[in-house]
Scaffold this active site. Structure first.
Site: not given
Length: 374
Positions: A62-63, A65-68, A70, A84, A183
Site C-alpha cells: 500500500l505504501g 515510508g522511512g519506517f518501512g 505497509v 505496517k 507528526d
C-alpha cells in the site's frame, strides 16, 4: 569461514563488533521489557508466520515510508487490515513502543484502531484497521498530470478538518494520559469509506500526564514544514500540546490550498509560502483564488478553515488555541471569527516573557470572549 572471519576482523575493530551486538541486544531487551511491563495490553500478538499469511507473503503493497512498508492483509475472519512492517534498523525500538503504548490507550472514532502487533526476534509489525480511501495526502497533493487527484467537495474537506481536530482534542484532553503526536501531516491522516479521518502513525508520539504542560525533549521531532518553531528554537517557548496545534494548522492550509505550503515550482516568490500569501489576500479582502468554490457555503467553509489555521500557526505557542477551541471555531459561525495577527516564522525579538505578554494581550483582544488558549 576463516576468510569471512578475516574480512570481519579487517573491516571492524573488536570494539565495533562488541558495540554492534550490544546495541542489537539492547534494542531487543528494550522492547521485551516494555511488553513484559505491559502484559495487560488488550491487543493480540501475532507471530511473523501469521504476518506472512495475512499479507499473502507481502503481495499487495500500500505504501512505503522511512519506517518501512505497509501491506494490505486479511485476518482469518475476513477482516481487511493494513500491516505496517518496521525496518530492523529503526532506532532502539522506540517507534514500535510509542505506537503500541499510545494507540493501546485510545478509543476514538478519529483515531486509527490498532488490532495487533508482531514482535519476534528482529521482526516487528503493527496491524491496523484497513482504510479503503488511503491517506489524505493523495486527495490534496497533485504533482503528476497523469495521476490527477480527486478534489473533494468543500463540505467534505471541512468535515475532515473538524474530525482531525476532534481526534487531537481527544489525544490532548480525553485520555487518562495526554498524548502528543508530533507528526500531524496529510500522509498520517487516513480516510475510511465515508471519508471520515483517522489519525495514524504514532511513532514519534510522547505520552505525559494531563497536568504536564511543558515537556522535555532531546532534539526536534516531526516532519519539515509541519514542525512548530519552539520544537527547534526553545527561546520561543516551551514544547507542549501546542506543537500539535501548529502542525494541524499547517496541514489544514494544505487542505485548503490543494498544494504544499512551500511550493518551489511557483515563479512568483510572493506565492511560494501559501500561509503568507493567503493572509495578504484576507487582509486586503481580495479573492482567495481557491479551486472548487461553488457557492456561499463553500466560501464560508474555506474562509473559516483559513482563519482557524492562521490562529494555529501563530509563532508564540501561547497564542495558539487548544484543539477544543479549534473545534468550536470550525463548527461556529464565520462572523464570530476575526483574523489573527500575521504569523511569523522568526523568533520574537524580545525576551520570551516580554514577547508572550505582548502577543497574548494582542490575541485576547481579537479572539471571541469565550475562547480559551489553555
Amino acid at each position: 569461514m576463516v576468510l569471512i572471519c578475516c574480512l570481519i576482523k579487517r573491516n571492524f575493530s573488536s570494539n565495533q563488533i562488541i558495540y554492534f551486538w550490544k546495541k542489537k541486544s539492547l534494542n531487543h531487551k528494550t522492547v521485551q521489557d516494555f511488553l513484559r511491563n505491559h502484559g495487560h495490553l488488550a491487543i493480540k500478538r501475532y507471530s511473523y508466520s501469521d504476518i506472512k499469511k495475512m499479507t499473502n507473503f507481502f503481495r499487495d503493497k500500500l505504501g512505503e515510508g522511512g519506517f518501512g512498508g505497509v501491506y494490505k492483509g486479511k485476518l482469518k475472519d475476513g477482516c481487511l487490515v493494513a500491516v505496517k512492517v518496521l525496518k530492523e534498523s529503526r532506532g532502539n525500538g522506540e517507534e514500535f513502543i510509542n505506537e503500541v503504548a499510545s494507540i493501546s490507550r485510545t478509543s476514538h472514532v478519529n483515531i486509527v484502531c490498532l488490532m495487533g502487533f508482531c514482535f519476534e526476534g528482529s521482526k516487528r509489525a503493527l496491524i491496523y484497521e484497513f482504510m479503503p480511501n488511503g491517506s489524505l495526502e493523495k486527495f490534496i497533493h497533485n504533482k503528476s498530470p497523469s495521476k490527477v487527484a480527486r478534489r473533494l467537495e468543500w463540505e467534505t474537506l471541512h468535515n475532515i478538518a473538524i474530525g482531525i481536530a476532534r481526534g487531537l482534542e481527544y489525544l490532548h484532553r480525553g485520555c487518562s494520559t495526554r498524548i502528543l503526536h508530533f507528526d500531524i501531516k496529510p500522509h498520517n491522516i487516513l480516510l475510511d469509506e465515508n471519508f471520515s479521518p483517522k489519525i495514524s502513525d504514532f511513532g514519534l508520539a510522547k505520552i505525559c500526564t494531563r497536568e504536564e504542560s511543558i515537556i522535555s525533549m532531546l532534539g526536534a521531532r516531526g516532519t519539515a514544514g509541519y514542525i512548530a518553531p519552539e520544537v527547534f528554537c526553545r527561546n520561543i517557548g516551551g514544547v507542549s500540546h501546542k506543537a500539535d496545534v501548529y502542525s494541524y494548522g499547517m496541514m489544514v492550509f494544505e487542505i485548503v490550498g490543494g498544494r504544499r505550503n512551500i511550493d518551489v515550482e511557483i515563479d512568483r516568490t510572493s506565492e511560494i509560502f501559501f500561509p503568507h500569501w493567503i493572509y495578504k489576500r484576507l487582509e486586503q479582502n481580495e479573492d482567495l483564488g481557491l479551486q472548487g468554490l461553488m457557492n456561499e457555503d463553500d466560501y464560508k467553509s474555506a474562509r473559516k478553515m483559513i482563519i482557524v489555521s492562521l490562529w494555529c500557526i501563530q509563532t508564540n505557542p501561547l497564542c495558539r488555541p487548544p484543539m477544543s477551541t479549534v473545534v468550536n471555531m470550525l463548527e461556529g459561525s464565520l462572523e464570530s471569527l476575526q483574523v489573527p495577527p500575521k504569523p511569523y516564522l522568526s523568533s520574537p525579538s524580545r525576551s520570551p516573557e516580554d514577547s508572550s505578554t505582548m502577543v497574548s494581550t494582542q490575541c485576547d483582544s481579537i479572539m471571541p470572549s469565550n475562547a480559551s488558549f489553555f
